[in-house]
Design a protein around this motif. Structure first.
Motif, PDB file in Angstrom:
ATOM      1  N   ILE A 194       0.768  -1.293   0.175  1.00  0.00           N
ATOM      2  CA  ILE A 194      -0.007   0.025  -0.008  1.00  0.00           C
ATOM      3  C   ILE A 194       0.878   1.279  -0.034  1.00  0.00           C
ATOM      4  O   ILE A 194       1.702   1.289   0.935  1.00  0.00           O
ATOM      5  N   PRO A 195       0.741   2.158  -0.810  1.00  0.00           N
ATOM      6  CA  PRO A 195       1.512   3.515  -0.832  1.00  0.00           C
ATOM      7  C   PRO A 195       1.250   4.182   0.540  1.00  0.00           C
ATOM      8  O   PRO A 195       0.393   3.978   1.071  1.00  0.00           O
ATOM      9  N   HIS A 196       2.464   4.796   0.810  1.00  0.00           N
ATOM     10  CA  HIS A 196       2.341   5.297   1.922  1.00  0.00           C
ATOM     11  C   HIS A 196       1.128   6.409   2.589  1.00  0.00           C
ATOM     12  O   HIS A 196       0.858   6.545   3.490  1.00  0.00           O
ATOM     13  N   SER A 197       0.981   7.166   1.433  1.00  0.00           N
ATOM     14  CA  SER A 197       0.081   8.178   1.435  1.00  0.00           C
ATOM     15  C   SER A 197      -1.445   7.843   1.904  1.00  0.00           C
ATOM     16  O   SER A 197      -2.298   8.387   2.007  1.00  0.00           O
ATOM     17  N   CYS A 198      -1.458   6.333   1.355  1.00  0.00           N
ATOM     18  CA  CYS A 198      -2.954   5.708   1.553  1.00  0.00           C
ATOM     19  C   CYS A 198      -2.809   4.644   2.819  1.00  0.00           C
ATOM     20  O   CYS A 198      -4.197   4.204   3.077  1.00  0.00           O
ATOM     21  N   ARG A 199      -2.048   4.609   3.574  1.00  0.00           N
ATOM     22  CA  ARG A 199      -2.137   3.757   4.542  1.00  0.00           C
ATOM     23  C   ARG A 199      -3.058   3.883   5.800  1.00  0.00           C
ATOM     24  O   ARG A 199      -3.706   3.328   6.451  1.00  0.00           O
ATOM     25  N   MET A 200      -2.859   5.322   5.984  1.00  0.00           N
ATOM     26  CA  MET A 200      -3.929   5.594   7.085  1.00  0.00           C
ATOM     27  C   MET A 200      -5.343   5.506   6.913  1.00  0.00           C
ATOM     28  O   MET A 200      -6.125   4.849   7.499  1.00  0.00           O
ATOM     29  N   GLY A 235       6.582   7.779 -13.181  1.00  0.00           N
ATOM     30  CA  GLY A 235       6.036   8.837 -11.991  1.00  0.00           C
ATOM     31  C   GLY A 235       4.585   8.997 -12.066  1.00  0.00           C
ATOM     32  O   GLY A 235       4.063   8.865 -11.194  1.00  0.00           O
ATOM     33  N   ASN A 236       4.045   9.045 -13.245  1.00  0.00           N
ATOM     34  CA  ASN A 236       2.516   9.181 -13.560  1.00  0.00           C
ATOM     35  C   ASN A 236       1.818   8.088 -13.028  1.00  0.00           C
ATOM     36  O   ASN A 236       0.891   8.056 -12.360  1.00  0.00           O
ATOM     37  N   ARG A 237       2.152   7.019 -13.240  1.00  0.00           N
ATOM     38  CA  ARG A 237       1.643   5.436 -12.873  1.00  0.00           C
ATOM     39  C   ARG A 237       1.648   5.499 -11.249  1.00  0.00           C
ATOM     40  O   ARG A 237       0.441   5.020 -10.742  1.00  0.00           O
ATOM     41  N   LYS A 238       2.599   5.824 -10.642  1.00  0.00           N
ATOM     42  CA  LYS A 238       2.718   5.753  -9.290  1.00  0.00           C
ATOM     43  C   LYS A 238       1.600   6.696  -8.713  1.00  0.00           C
ATOM     44  O   LYS A 238       1.133   6.656  -7.855  1.00  0.00           O
ATOM     45  N   SER A 239       1.561   7.892  -9.013  1.00  0.00           N
ATOM     46  CA  SER A 239       0.911   8.911  -8.674  1.00  0.00           C
ATOM     47  C   SER A 239      -0.800   8.471  -8.948  1.00  0.00           C
ATOM     48  O   SER A 239      -1.656   8.862  -8.078  1.00  0.00           O
ATOM     49  N   LEU A 240      -0.820   7.973 -10.083  1.00  0.00           N
ATOM     50  CA  LEU A 240      -2.149   7.481 -10.608  1.00  0.00           C
ATOM     51  C   LEU A 240      -2.681   6.512  -9.631  1.00  0.00           C
ATOM     52  O   LEU A 240      -3.901   6.194  -9.163  1.00  0.00           O
ATOM     53  N   GLN A 241      -1.681   5.432  -9.271  1.00  0.00           N
ATOM     54  CA  GLN A 241      -2.074   4.360  -8.408  1.00  0.00           C
ATOM     55  C   GLN A 241      -2.518   4.941  -7.032  1.00  0.00           C
ATOM     56  O   GLN A 241      -3.470   4.563  -6.608  1.00  0.00           O
ATOM     57  N   CYS A 242      -1.966   5.897  -6.595  1.00  0.00           N
ATOM     58  CA  CYS A 242      -2.177   6.177  -5.097  1.00  0.00           C
ATOM     59  C   CYS A 242      -3.803   6.955  -5.308  1.00  0.00           C
ATOM     60  O   CYS A 242      -4.482   6.715  -4.448  1.00  0.00           O
ATOM     61  N   LEU A 243      -3.833   7.735  -6.379  1.00  0.00           N
ATOM     62  CA  LEU A 243      -5.070   8.676  -6.423  1.00  0.00           C
ATOM     63  C   LEU A 243      -6.166   7.582  -6.637  1.00  0.00           C
ATOM     64  O   LEU A 243      -7.282   7.839  -6.187  1.00  0.00           O
ATOM     65  N   SER A 244      -6.044   6.433  -7.442  1.00  0.00           N
ATOM     66  CA  SER A 244      -6.933   5.394  -7.499  1.00  0.00           C
ATOM     67  C   SER A 244      -7.432   4.754  -6.243  1.00  0.00           C
ATOM     68  O   SER A 244      -8.642   4.521  -5.661  1.00  0.00           O
ATOM     69  N   ILE A 245      -6.496   4.327  -5.365  1.00  0.00           N
ATOM     70  CA  ILE A 245      -6.488   3.754  -4.029  1.00  0.00           C
ATOM     71  C   ILE A 245      -7.421   4.843  -3.350  1.00  0.00           C
ATOM     72  O   ILE A 245      -8.257   4.473  -2.408  1.00  0.00           O
ATOM     73  N   GLN A 246      -6.959   6.069  -3.067  1.00  0.00           N
ATOM     74  CA  GLN A 246      -7.588   6.976  -2.347  1.00  0.00           C
ATOM     75  C   GLN A 246      -8.987   7.413  -2.651  1.00  0.00           C
ATOM     76  O   GLN A 246     -10.050   7.581  -1.995  1.00  0.00           O
ATOM     77  N   ARG A 247      -9.263   7.319  -4.023  1.00  0.00           N
ATOM     78  CA  ARG A 247     -10.571   7.467  -4.533  1.00  0.00           C
ATOM     79  C   ARG A 247     -11.558   6.340  -4.205  1.00  0.00           C
ATOM     80  O   ARG A 247     -12.832   6.497  -3.279  1.00  0.00           O
ATOM     81  N   SER A 248     -11.130   5.231  -4.297  1.00  0.00           N
ATOM     82  CA  SER A 248     -11.885   4.020  -3.803  1.00  0.00           C
ATOM     83  C   SER A 248     -12.031   3.835  -2.114  1.00  0.00           C
ATOM     84  O   SER A 248     -13.107   3.299  -1.973  1.00  0.00           O
TER      85      SER A 248
END
Length: 534
Positions: free
Chosen positions: A163-169, A217-230
């Motif tokens: 899980i990306p660091h920004s999504c763990r909480m 770089g784009n793929r990592k940021s988009l992955q984080c954004l996808s998880i956050q939205r979900s």
């Protein structure tokens, strides 16, 4: 000797009545502030006495329970099972419990117990077994039940390895919320289904749709954004509904975009064994990486592979469940033990059908998630204790206990199926084995070298080689090795369940949940096989 039973026709037959020694969970644990409803409760050594004293002590309580038994199929079955093992039956008219040989006297008739096939519903007389009734759901909202779980599990969805660091909480909070609902309503199928759906719904791997999105770089940021939205959608009812519908609307098979850096890497590393080897190296499993390079790979998907898997997993009737009562309460674990079991999973451990990985749990405990790690660990511990106490709904057994199969090729072109179970199941089983492992190793003693003996197989091999080298110089000795064909899948489960109930009753309810139904194999399981790195 068994008691003599008199049926309505006046004939008699003898049946054995189980001993009332031991512990048994109360089927009415959710009513009248029953102490068995508390996490970690031991059950009751005299179950029927408890039911009569607490739950059937007044007409009002009897009326409430009669309506509940008549409308809740899970409660009906639980009551029938408790009555069966106790050797008694329940009159649905007056809600009184009687011995099997006794009739229930009413003003105009005498109601008697009539044994036909020995099914649990026969022990509840006067109340028909209720049918499963679905709740009325507003138009457009999905029904959260085992049917939905089966549909989502059949989709070819891959979850992120970490899980990306920004999504763990946010994930830790969502997981804690799902666990709290299970703990508060352990009989709720919907609560358990939501817990099992969480990883697939929120931790999906992002699939780039263009060259620009495929850039690292784009793929990592988009992955984080996808998880956050979900995760944001997960907490809202309408958002959850949209999340599920988006999953169900995706194409049957997902293929990665063939234009961009990812395609170049895939073309460069075209051999599946090399791909798996690289993943093993990234996880630090260098010995496994070498083994992967020397392996024959995975069998191709097709009818021949499916037929070989079916041959190794023959369709068998459901086992006979043990009828003896528990001689001791179910195992109760603590947070430290659960934490140790989570950390004991090797790095890179693959996920089961639900998509949850051991690394996901570790990620939820660290980084921003560390702020609620103690509460999350406590919730996981409570859920584990519920499973050990047999509180997970039986209708979900096929999803929790089943595992995707990876058909590896043997050197002789045979099939070696590798099963990768769900992390929740493996976690509960790890806790269970820690609880009974020492006693079982002592019980098995020198009869085997596989359980509780470090490097047991190697010790047997080296001892045999040493013996042959020392005494076989004149050629007078011979050694016969015996290998059972498909031994594990042909084990008599009825005997297994009975021995577990006798030898290690503290984990018997969990083992009954895992192996108490007939095993089968389906073609859809082949589509969503985990990688060979499992």
């Amino acid at each position: 000797m068994g008691d003599v039973l008199v049926n309505e026709a006046g004939s008699s037959r003898e049946v054995g009545v189980c001993s009332l020694d031991g512990f048994w969970p109360c089927p009415f644990r959710g009513f009248h502030c029953c102490p068995d409803g508390m996490t970690g409760s031991k059950g009751f050594p005299r179950l029927m006495a408890h039911i009569k004293r607490m739950h059937l002590s007044s007409d009002d309580r009897k009326s409430v329970l009669r309506d509940a038994v008549a409308t809740n199929v899970d409660l009906f079955v639980s009551v029938g099972e408790a009555l069966k093992v106790s050797g008694q039956w329940l009159c649905g008219t007056c809600m009184c419990v009687h011995a099997l040989s006794r009739g229930c006297h009413h003003d105009t008739k005498v109601i008697r117990f009539n044994l036909v096939a020995g099914d649990v519903e026969e022990y509840v007389v006067g109340i028909a077994k209720p049918k499963v009734v679905r709740d009325v759901i507003p138009e457009g909202l999905v029904v959260v039940d085992e049917v939905l779980l089966d549909r989502v599990f059949s989709l070819p969805i891959t979850t992120v390895k970490s899980i990306p660091h920004s999504c763990r909480m946010a994930f830790a909070q969502a997981l804690r919320g799902a666990l709290d609902k299970v703990i508060a309503m352990p009989e709720s199928v919907e609560a358990w289904v939501r817990l099992l759906l969480l990883p697939r719904c929120t931790l999906r791997v992002f699939r780039p749709s263009s060259r620009q999105e495929s850039r690292s770089g784009n793929r990592k940021s988009l992955q984080c954004l996808s998880i956050q939205r979900s995760l944001v959608a997960w907490g809202d009812r309408e958002g959850f509904n949209d999340l599920i519908l988006s999953l169900l609307a995706q194409p049957p098979r997902m293929t990665s975009h063939s234009d961009g850096p990812t395609a170049k890497v895939d073309n460069f590393v075209s051999c599946p064994n090399v791909k798996v080897c690289l993943r093993k190296v990234m996880d630090g499993h260098f010995t496994a990486a070498v083994k992967v390079l020397c392996s024959s790979g995975v069998a191709p998907f097709g009818k021949d592979t499916l037929r070989a898997l079916v041959d190794k997993h023959p369709k068998l009737p459901p086992p006979t469940m043990p009828e003896t009562l528990l001689s001791e309460p179910s195992l109760v674990t603590d947070a430290d033990n659960v934490s140790g079991c989570i950390k004991a999973f090797p790095k890179g451990t693959s996920c089961g059908r639900d998509g949850l990985r051991a690394q996901h749990l570790l990620d939820a405990f660290c980084g921003e998630g560390s702020a609620i790690s103690d509460g999350l660990l406590k919730a996981i511990t409570c859920m584990v204790n519920l499973c050990l106490n047999g509180r997970c709904p039986k209708v979900l057994a096929e999803f929790v206990a089943s595992a995707p199969l990876t058909p590896l090729l043997k050197p002789d072109n045979g099939i070696r199926p590798i099963a990768v179970g769900a992390i929740w199941r493996r976690l509960v089983s790890k806790v269970a084995m820690r609880g009974v492992g020492k006693e079982m190793a002592k019980y098995l003693g020198d009869f085997q070298y596989g359980v509780g003996i470090s490097n047991g197989a190697e010790a047997v091999l080296h001892s045999a080689n040493r013996f042959l080298n020392e005494f076989h110089s004149d050629g007078s000795l011979a050694m016969l090795t015996v290998d059972f064909t498909n031994a594990f899948n042909l084990v008599d489960r009825s005997t297994l369940l009975r021995e577990v109930r006798t030898r290690c009753p503290s984990i018997s309810l969990w083992v009954d949940f895992l192996y108490g139904q007939s095993a089968s194999i389906s073609g859809c399981g082949i589509d969503e096989m985990p990688p060979a790195s499992a």
